[in-house]
Write a protein that holds these residues in place. Structure first.
Motif, mmCIF file in Angstrom:
data_model
loop_
_atom_site.group_PDB
_atom_site.id
_atom_site.type_symbol
_atom_site.label_atom_id
_atom_site.label_comp_id
_atom_site.label_asym_id
_atom_site.label_seq_id
_atom_site.Cartn_x
_atom_site.Cartn_y
_atom_site.Cartn_z
ATOM 1 N N PHE A 74 110.800 92.399 49.899
ATOM 2 C CA PHE A 74 110.088 91.881 51.068
ATOM 3 C C PHE A 74 108.908 92.771 51.463
ATOM 4 O O PHE A 74 107.901 92.268 51.969
ATOM 5 N N THR A 75 108.971 94.053 51.202
ATOM 6 C CA THR A 75 107.829 94.928 51.467
ATOM 7 C C THR A 75 106.683 94.601 50.526
ATOM 8 O O THR A 75 105.519 94.498 50.963
ATOM 9 N N ALA A 76 106.985 94.427 49.241
ATOM 10 C CA ALA A 76 105.939 94.071 48.278
ATOM 11 C C ALA A 76 105.356 92.703 48.604
ATOM 12 O O ALA A 76 104.133 92.503 48.511
ATOM 13 N N GLN A 77 106.187 91.771 49.007
ATOM 14 C CA GLN A 77 105.695 90.436 49.369
ATOM 15 C C GLN A 77 104.779 90.514 50.595
ATOM 16 O O GLN A 77 103.726 89.874 50.628
ATOM 17 N N HIS A 78 105.154 91.294 51.570
ATOM 18 C CA HIS A 78 104.328 91.447 52.774
ATOM 19 C C HIS A 78 102.988 92.116 52.447
ATOM 20 O O HIS A 78 101.926 91.673 52.913
ATOM 21 N N ILE A 79 103.023 93.154 51.636
ATOM 22 C CA ILE A 79 101.789 93.850 51.273
ATOM 23 C C ILE A 79 100.875 92.936 50.459
ATOM 24 O O ILE A 79 99.655 92.902 50.678
ATOM 25 N N MET A 80 101.458 92.190 49.529
ATOM 26 C CA MET A 80 100.638 91.286 48.702
ATOM 27 C C MET A 80 100.004 90.181 49.556
ATOM 28 O O MET A 80 98.869 89.758 49.291
ATOM 29 N N ASN A 81 100.706 89.701 50.564
ATOM 30 C CA ASN A 81 100.148 88.643 51.420
ATOM 31 C C ASN A 81 99.097 89.175 52.388
ATOM 32 O O ASN A 81 98.056 88.549 52.591
ATOM 33 N N THR A 82 99.354 90.324 53.001
ATOM 34 C CA THR A 82 98.444 90.807 54.046
ATOM 35 C C THR A 82 97.265 91.597 53.484
ATOM 36 O O THR A 82 96.138 91.415 53.927
ATOM 37 N N LYS A 83 97.464 92.464 52.532
ATOM 38 C CA LYS A 83 96.394 93.327 52.024
ATOM 39 C C LYS A 83 95.555 92.659 50.937
ATOM 40 O O LYS A 83 94.337 92.772 50.936
ATOM 41 N N PHE A 84 96.215 91.990 49.982
ATOM 42 C CA PHE A 84 95.499 91.480 48.817
ATOM 43 C C PHE A 84 95.240 89.977 48.870
ATOM 44 O O PHE A 84 94.480 89.456 48.062
ATOM 45 N N ALA A 86 96.952 87.445 47.834
ATOM 46 C CA ALA A 86 97.191 86.852 46.510
ATOM 47 C C ALA A 86 97.927 85.524 46.669
ATOM 48 O O ALA A 86 98.507 85.221 47.711
ATOM 49 N N ASP A 87 97.864 84.683 45.585
ATOM 50 C CA ASP A 87 98.593 83.414 45.663
ATOM 51 C C ASP A 87 100.091 83.652 45.590
ATOM 52 O O ASP A 87 100.559 84.744 45.351
ATOM 53 N N ILE A 88 100.832 82.590 45.761
ATOM 54 C CA ILE A 88 102.286 82.669 45.886
ATOM 55 C C ILE A 88 102.925 83.148 44.577
ATOM 56 O O ILE A 88 103.846 83.963 44.595
#
Length: 141
Positions: A74-84, A86-88
């Motif tokens: 969930f940390t990686a998912q949050h970082i990928m959504n907010t910082k980068f 990226a698509d799903i």
């Protein structure tokens, strides 16, 4: 001279040395029994402390195996959504890979610790006495 036979021991009333000797032998047998009882209690306490240590270690790593991969996912998912942004698909792939890496790290640390504990036990047992080396020393006459 009056002899009294009790428990396979000959006792004489005239010879006090025999009485003293039998008393000291009896006391030494009692002391050896007491020593063996304390040694067995010490062994039991050592075994119980090892068992407790093993259970605590197993519980700690089990807890880590349950919680840390979820946290990593969930940390990686949050970082990928907010910082980068990226698509799903990319977000899910990176999150799963991070969780798998965390699981492999936990397993690796657990295995390393298990191998390291065996080295400590073998060092402790080699310090006491080695029956193989003792028997080879005796055979070289």
């Amino acid at each position: 001279m009056v002899l009294i036979i009790r428990n396979n021991r000959i006792q004489s009333r005239r010879h006090s040395r025999i009485n003293l000797l039998s008393k000291t032998v009896y006391k030494s047998k009692q002391n050896s029994k007491d020593n063996s009882e304390t040694e067995s209690e010490d062994k039991k306490s050592i075994i119980m402390s090892r068992v407790t240590s093993v259970v605590n270690t197993f519980f700690l790593y089990s807890l880590a195996m349950f919680t840390l991969p979820f946290i990593a996912f969930f940390t990686a998912q949050h970082i990928m959504n907010t910082k980068f942004h990226a698509d799903i698909f990319v977000t899910n792939c990176v999150s799963v890979v991070s969780a798998v890496i965390v699981v492999n790290l936990i397993i690796g640390v657990y295995a390393y610790k298990a191998l390291h504990e065996q080295d400590e036990e073998s060092k402790g047992s080699s310090d006491t006495s080695d029956p193989v080396s003792d028997s080879t020393d005796k055979k070289t006459d």
